[in-house]
Structures are given as C-alpha cells and as structure tokens.
Design an enzyme around this catalytic site. Structure first.
Site, short mmCIF file in Angstrom:
data_model
loop_
_atom_site.label_atom_id
_atom_site.label_comp_id
_atom_site.label_asym_id
_atom_site.label_seq_id
_atom_site.Cartn_x
_atom_site.Cartn_y
_atom_site.Cartn_z
N TYR A 14 0.85 -1.27 0.11
CA TYR A 14 -0.65 0.09 -0.11
C TYR A 14 1.18 1.42 0.04
O TYR A 14 0.05 2.47 0.07
CB TYR A 14 -0.92 0.12 1.12
CG TYR A 14 -2.26 -1.34 1.15
CD1 TYR A 14 -2.73 -1.13 0.49
CD2 TYR A 14 -2.53 -1.42 1.88
CE1 TYR A 14 -3.92 -1.97 0.24
CE2 TYR A 14 -2.88 -2.86 2.09
CZ TYR A 14 -3.54 -3.34 0.94
OH TYR A 14 -4.15 -4.38 1.50
N HIS A 19 -4.80 6.35 -0.87
CA HIS A 19 -4.94 6.05 0.05
C HIS A 19 -3.86 5.73 1.70
O HIS A 19 -4.06 6.44 3.17
CB HIS A 19 -5.30 4.39 1.05
CG HIS A 19 -7.38 4.83 1.56
ND1 HIS A 19 -7.77 5.65 1.61
CD2 HIS A 19 -7.84 3.44 1.95
CE1 HIS A 19 -9.02 5.12 2.62
NE2 HIS A 19 -8.97 4.19 2.56
N TYR A 64 -4.93 -0.63 9.72
CA TYR A 64 -5.59 -0.85 8.61
C TYR A 64 -6.76 0.70 8.35
O TYR A 64 -6.55 0.68 9.61
CB TYR A 64 -6.45 -2.05 8.34
CG TYR A 64 -4.94 -3.07 7.47
CD1 TYR A 64 -4.63 -2.84 6.58
CD2 TYR A 64 -5.16 -4.00 8.81
CE1 TYR A 64 -3.36 -4.04 6.17
CE2 TYR A 64 -3.73 -4.92 8.41
CZ TYR A 64 -3.18 -4.83 6.59
OH TYR A 64 -2.13 -5.67 6.43
N ASN A 66 -9.69 1.09 8.22
CA ASN A 66 -11.36 1.13 8.46
C ASN A 66 -11.28 0.93 9.79
O ASN A 66 -12.45 1.64 10.72
CB ASN A 66 -11.86 0.27 7.55
CG ASN A 66 -12.11 0.67 6.40
OD1 ASN A 66 -11.47 1.63 6.03
ND2 ASN A 66 -12.76 -0.03 5.44
N ASN A 113 -14.21 5.87 5.54
CA ASN A 113 -14.33 4.48 6.34
C ASN A 113 -13.24 5.68 7.90
O ASN A 113 -14.30 5.05 9.12
CB ASN A 113 -14.22 3.60 5.74
CG ASN A 113 -15.70 3.19 5.58
OD1 ASN A 113 -16.65 3.91 6.08
ND2 ASN A 113 -15.00 2.24 3.85
#
Length: 189
Positions: A14, A19, A64, A66, A113
């Site tokens: 990632y 994000h 993570y 969320n 989120n």
C-alpha cells in the site's frame, strides 16, 4: 502533548497509494523534524519530538484504514488527551484535486471510513484535520481500487507539494492558529 495521526494501511503493497498519503505526510514530518518513527505501541508506529515548540507524538496506526480509531483512541487514552483539543488527523480526500489540501477544525466523516471509525471510537467530530487531495475517481472505477492505486508521475509531484503545505498548516495549528491555517490553505490553488 499533541497527537498528529496520519492515516493509511500498513502493508508494503500500500506504500505510496492514494489512501496512504496520511502516512506519507507523517514520514515527511518525521524527516523534517528529526523524529524517529521507531516505537511500536497502541497498535501504531509512533515517534515523539517537537514541532513549532510543541511536544508532539506522530502516529501511523497499523490497524488498517477502516479501524484507525482503535489505535488513535488507545493513544489518546494512554496520554489522557482529549480528541477535540489534542488531535490532528491527516488523510486522503477524493473530493480535492491532487496537490490541494483543506484544513478543518471539525466535521463529519464525509464518507471516509477511517474518519468514521475515529469518530465512533472517540465519540466526537471535533478534532482538527488536514485533508490531502488525491483526485476524484474516474467514472466506472471501483472506489477501493482507485484509492488503493498509485498516482501518475505528474500527480505524485503535485501531491508531494501538498505534503509541504500540510506540514506548514500543522505548524500553524500547533501555534494555536487553526483559522490562520484554514485561511492560508483552503483557498490555495
């Protein structure tokens, strides 16, 4: 002490995705202020130091995106800090063009989120935030695929300029000039 949390996802796959711009800003801040991000606690990678004369804890939650609120609430509880007066969250925003930032004193999750989870865990929407523009998802794209994707070379250059603006906005916020940060950066093209 002031907690500055950048949002992202912990796995190497990632890195440098849309994000993860919150993590990228924290890394840039740590480099500028010689803050080592080596402590692993509160389900986060942390580092403490000083920015604009204020003691800070830089935080990259490892829960993570969320579930970011779980880590951030653990940090706030440990240091007995109030989210409304001791927390700044830096994260991606698809409603802003790459290179733009928006500073807010408080607000809703706006569909993000990670922010939804922070609001749920802290019980407040009153924490300061800096949104980093990553651009609107193209029509027909899945939102998750878009935010977990990488920038073009040109977009990445714009976004890295936004990191500099985000650091400057953070300095103003730490000097108790949130409205000055909003005035300086929210209208900037």
């Amino acid at each position: 002490m002031f907690v500055i949390a950048g949002l992202g996802n912990p796995d190497k796959k990632y890195e440098k995705t849309r994000h993860n711009v919150g993590f990228d800003v924290i890394d840039a801040m740590a480099q500028k202020y010689n803050i080592e991000l080596t402590e692993k606690k509160h389900r986060a990678i942390c580092g403490s130091g000083y920015i604009a004369g204020q003691k800070v804890l830089l935080v990259k939650p490892q829960t993570y995106m969320n579930l970011s609120g779980e880590s951030i609430q653990a940090v706030l509880n440990f240091y007995k800090l109030d989210a409304d007066s001791g927390l700044l969250v830096i994260y991606d925003d698809i409603s802003l063009a790459p290179g733009r930032i928006r500073v807010r004193a408080k607000g809703s999750a706006g569909g993000h989120n990670g922010i939804k989870n922070i609001i749920a865990m802290t019980g407040t929407q009153g924490f300061a935030r800096i949104k980093i523009g990553v651009g609107e998802k193209p029509e027909g794209w899945d939102l998750a695929d878009y935010v977990l994707g990488r920038f073009s070379k040109a977009e990445r250059a714009l976004v890295e300029d936004a990191f500099t603006d985000a650091i400057e906005a953070t300095e103003l916020i730490l000097m108790d000039d949130l409205s000055g940060a909003m005035n300086k950066f929210n209208g900037k093209k």
